[in-house]
Scaffold this motif. Structure first.
Motif, PDB file in Angstrom:
ATOM      1  N   GLY A   1       0.836  -1.194   0.000  1.00 16.56           N
ATOM      2  CA  GLY A   1       0.000   0.000   0.000  1.00 16.56           C
ATOM      3  C   GLY A   1       0.868   1.240   0.000  1.00 16.56           C
ATOM      4  N   ILE A   2       0.438   2.259  -0.730  1.00 17.09           N
ATOM      5  CA  ILE A   2       1.238   3.471  -0.897  1.00 17.09           C
ATOM      6  C   ILE A   2       0.403   4.697  -0.560  1.00 17.09           C
ATOM      7  CG2 ILE A   2       2.476   4.923  -2.577  1.00 17.09           C
ATOM      8  CD1 ILE A   2       2.991   2.265  -4.150  1.00 17.09           C
ATOM      9  N   ALA A   3       1.000   5.641   0.147  1.00 13.79           N
ATOM     10  CA  ALA A   3       0.409   6.963   0.339  1.00 13.79           C
ATOM     11  C   ALA A   3       1.368   7.970  -0.280  1.00 13.79           C
ATOM     12  CB  ALA A   3       0.185   7.267   1.816  1.00 13.79           C
ATOM     13  N   GLU A   4       0.892   8.693  -1.277  1.00  8.93           N
ATOM     14  CA  GLU A   4       1.739   9.641  -1.992  1.00  8.93           C
ATOM     15  C   GLU A   4       1.914  10.934  -1.192  1.00  8.93           C
ATOM     16  OE1 GLU A   4       3.416   8.855  -4.492  1.00  8.93           O
ATOM     17  OE2 GLU A   4       2.382   7.210  -5.518  1.00  8.93           O
ATOM     18  N   VAL A   5       2.796  11.785  -1.674  1.00  2.62           N
ATOM     19  CA  VAL A   5       3.150  13.017  -0.976  1.00  2.62           C
ATOM     20  C   VAL A   5       1.942  13.921  -0.752  1.00  2.62           C
ATOM     21  CG1 VAL A   5       4.493  15.149  -1.185  1.00  2.62           C
ATOM     22  CG2 VAL A   5       5.548  12.950  -1.730  1.00  2.62           C
ATOM     23  N   THR A   6       1.061  14.018  -1.737  1.00  7.02           N
ATOM     24  CA  THR A   6      -0.109  14.881  -1.570  1.00  7.02           C
ATOM     25  C   THR A   6      -0.971  14.427  -0.398  1.00  7.02           C
ATOM     26  OG1 THR A   6      -1.240  13.533  -3.252  1.00  7.02           O
ATOM     27  CG2 THR A   6      -0.234  15.607  -3.988  1.00  7.02           C
ATOM     28  N   GLU A   7      -1.083  13.129  -0.205  1.00 10.69           N
ATOM     29  CA  GLU A   7      -1.865  12.596   0.913  1.00 10.69           C
ATOM     30  C   GLU A   7      -1.142  12.820   2.237  1.00 10.69           C
ATOM     31  OE1 GLU A   7      -4.395   8.561   2.051  1.00 10.69           O
ATOM     32  OE2 GLU A   7      -2.868   8.470   0.487  1.00 10.69           O
ATOM     33  N   ILE A   8       0.180  12.663   2.232  1.00 10.00           N
ATOM     34  CA  ILE A   8       0.961  12.922   3.444  1.00 10.00           C
ATOM     35  C   ILE A   8       0.782  14.369   3.886  1.00 10.00           C
ATOM     36  CG2 ILE A   8       3.311  13.085   4.371  1.00 10.00           C
ATOM     37  CD1 ILE A   8       4.033  10.730   2.460  1.00 10.00           C
ATOM     38  N   ASP A   9       0.855  15.292   2.932  1.00  7.32           N
ATOM     39  CA  ASP A   9       0.703  16.713   3.262  1.00  7.32           C
ATOM     40  C   ASP A   9      -0.714  17.053   3.701  1.00  7.32           C
ATOM     41  OD1 ASP A   9       3.353  17.309   2.788  1.00  7.32           O
ATOM     42  OD2 ASP A   9       3.030  17.961   0.728  1.00  7.32           O
ATOM     43  N   ARG A  10      -1.679  16.345   3.156  1.00  9.91           N
ATOM     44  CA  ARG A  10      -3.078  16.642   3.482  1.00  9.91           C
ATOM     45  C   ARG A  10      -3.477  16.065   4.837  1.00  9.91           C
ATOM     46  NH1 ARG A  10      -7.509  13.552   2.279  1.00  9.91           N
ATOM     47  NH2 ARG A  10      -6.277  12.333   0.785  1.00  9.91           N
ATOM     48  N   LEU A  11      -3.031  14.839   5.127  1.00 14.03           N
ATOM     49  CA  LEU A  11      -3.486  14.142   6.341  1.00 14.03           C
ATOM     50  C   LEU A  11      -2.514  14.268   7.510  1.00 14.03           C
ATOM     51  CD1 LEU A  11      -4.753  10.758   4.831  1.00 14.03           C
ATOM     52  CD2 LEU A  11      -6.114  12.759   5.469  1.00 14.03           C
ATOM     53  N   ASN A  12      -1.250  14.313   7.249  1.00 15.46           N
ATOM     54  CA  ASN A  12      -0.058  14.221   8.100  1.00 15.46           C
ATOM     55  C   ASN A  12       0.507  12.807   7.951  1.00 15.46           C
ATOM     56  OD1 ASN A  12      -0.825  12.439  10.315  1.00 15.46           O
ATOM     57  ND2 ASN A  12      -1.830  14.142  11.348  1.00 15.46           N
ATOM     58  N   ILE A  13       1.765  12.643   8.347  1.00 17.42           N
ATOM     59  CA  ILE A  13       2.464  11.388   8.063  1.00 17.42           C
ATOM     60  C   ILE A  13       1.848  10.201   8.816  1.00 17.42           C
ATOM     61  CG2 ILE A  13       4.216  11.827   9.830  1.00 17.42           C
ATOM     62  CD1 ILE A  13       4.621   9.962   6.431  1.00 17.42           C
ATOM     63  N   TYR A  14       1.366  10.411  10.025  1.00 17.79           N
ATOM     64  CA  TYR A  14       0.782   9.304  10.787  1.00 17.79           C
ATOM     65  C   TYR A  14      -0.433   8.729  10.062  1.00 17.79           C
ATOM     66  CZ  TYR A  14      -1.984   6.800  14.218  1.00 17.79           C
ATOM     67  OH  TYR A  14      -2.736   5.844  14.851  1.00 17.79           O
ATOM     68  N   TRP A  15      -1.392   9.586   9.736  1.00 15.43           N
ATOM     69  CA  TRP A  15      -2.621   9.094   9.112  1.00 15.43           C
ATOM     70  C   TRP A  15      -2.375   8.569   7.705  1.00 15.43           C
ATOM     71  CZ3 TRP A  15      -6.345   7.629  11.994  1.00 15.43           C
ATOM     72  CH2 TRP A  15      -6.572   8.253  13.223  1.00 15.43           C
ATOM     73  N   ALA A  16      -1.427   9.160   6.995  1.00 15.89           N
ATOM     74  CA  ALA A  16      -1.087   8.640   5.670  1.00 15.89           C
ATOM     75  C   ALA A  16      -0.481   7.239   5.789  1.00 15.89           C
ATOM     76  CB  ALA A  16      -0.113   9.582   4.968  1.00 15.89           C
ATOM     77  N   THR A  17       0.344   7.033   6.811  1.00 10.10           N
ATOM     78  CA  THR A  17       0.937   5.715   7.034  1.00 10.10           C
ATOM     79  C   THR A  17      -0.132   4.681   7.375  1.00 10.10           C
ATOM     80  OG1 THR A  17       3.002   6.715   7.795  1.00 10.10           O
ATOM     81  CG2 THR A  17       2.616   4.427   8.414  1.00 10.10           C
ATOM     82  N   MET A  18      -1.098   5.072   8.186  1.00  3.58           N
ATOM     83  CA  MET A  18      -2.183   4.154   8.521  1.00  3.58           C
ATOM     84  C   MET A  18      -3.007   3.798   7.278  1.00  3.58           C
ATOM     85  SD  MET A  18      -1.745   3.435  11.690  1.00  3.58           S
ATOM     86  CE  MET A  18       0.017   3.621  11.344  1.00  3.58           C
ATOM     87  N   SER A  19      -3.220   4.784   6.403  1.00  5.22           N
ATOM     88  CA  SER A  19      -3.940   4.512   5.153  1.00  5.22           C
ATOM     89  C   SER A  19      -3.155   3.536   4.283  1.00  5.22           C
ATOM     90  CB  SER A  19      -4.168   5.820   4.385  1.00  5.22           C
ATOM     91  OG  SER A  19      -5.052   6.671   5.078  1.00  5.22           O
ATOM     92  N   ALA A  20      -1.843   3.732   4.194  1.00  2.37           N
ATOM     93  CA  ALA A  20      -1.009   2.820   3.412  1.00  2.37           C
ATOM     94  C   ALA A  20      -1.055   1.409   3.987  1.00  2.37           C
ATOM     95  CB  ALA A  20       0.430   3.336   3.373  1.00  2.37           C
TER      96      ALA A  20
END
Length: 208
Positions: free
Chosen positions: A80-99
């Motif tokens: 699973g991948i979370a791209e930079v736009t998602e990291i910036d939108r959600l923050n790194i923690y929530w983007a990591t959980m999504s990935a």
């Protein structure tokens, strides 16, 4: 090198009749550029591959050597991948959980239990056990850490060709002195995380 992962956590679940145990780990939380990548790996009971360890305890060459055997002997692998736009939108923690959730969804089977490195994955509709330092304790989590790291490293090498001059193929987006110098010289690329302090500062700083 620290004590190597073993099957103790997996065996507790196998003894309960849960054959499909997924290990989950991620790579790329700390860098200031590039995606965060999570992997989920499921092995048949009692499968073990010598040399598998927390990816941070292994060299690049060792990770590459183990990547194919892990994929070949696993009964399921998901990424699973979370791209930079998602990291910036959600923050790194929530983007990591999504990935992490995406990695589990990408498996070709539904695991009966998930072993995850660190903290619980919010919103996951599967039984899970968080293990602090799990990539140094659980075999399937360590295997997932290798899959995530190798996958992300290869992505960063490909991105280096798209955005030359930053050295992504060498530092993989981490905050090395060379990366900081190229960021100051060239300004942020499209794959820099603008929510991260050094990148935000570079956005504000006029180029010399």
């Amino acid at each position: 090198m620290s004590k190597r992962p073993d099957l103790r956590y997996e065996r507790r679940l196998w003894k309960l009749g849960i054959d499909a145990v997924a290990g989950v780990d991620e790579a790329g939380v700390g860098p200031m550029a590039g995606p965060v990548v999570a992997a989920a790996v499921v092995f048949a009971p009692e499968t073990f591959i010598s040399g598998v360890h927390d990816s941070k305890q292994l060299t690049h060459e060792q990770r590459e050597q183990l990547f194919a055997p892990i994929r070949d002997r696993a009964i399921a692998v998901g990424v699973g991948i979370a791209e930079v736009t998602e990291i910036d939108r959600l923050n790194i923690y929530w983007a990591t959980m999504s990935a992490s959730r995406r990695a589990l969804s990408a498996l070709n089977l539904a695991p009966g239990h998930v072993l995850v490195d660190g903290r619980l994955i919010p919103g996951l509709e599967l039984p899970q056990t968080p293990i602090v330092g799990g990539d140094r304790k659980s075999f399937c989590i360590a295997a997932a850490s290798i899959v995530a790291k190798v996958t992300r490293d290869r992505m960063m090498v490909a991105l280096d060709a798209l955005y030359p001059g930053y050295g992504f193929a060498q530092h993989k987006g981490y905050c090395t002195s060379e990366h900081m110098q190229s960021l100051a010289r060239l300004g942020p690329s499209p794959i820099h995380r603008r929510s991260f302090g050094p990148v935000a500062a570079a956005v504000q700083r006029p180029l010399l």
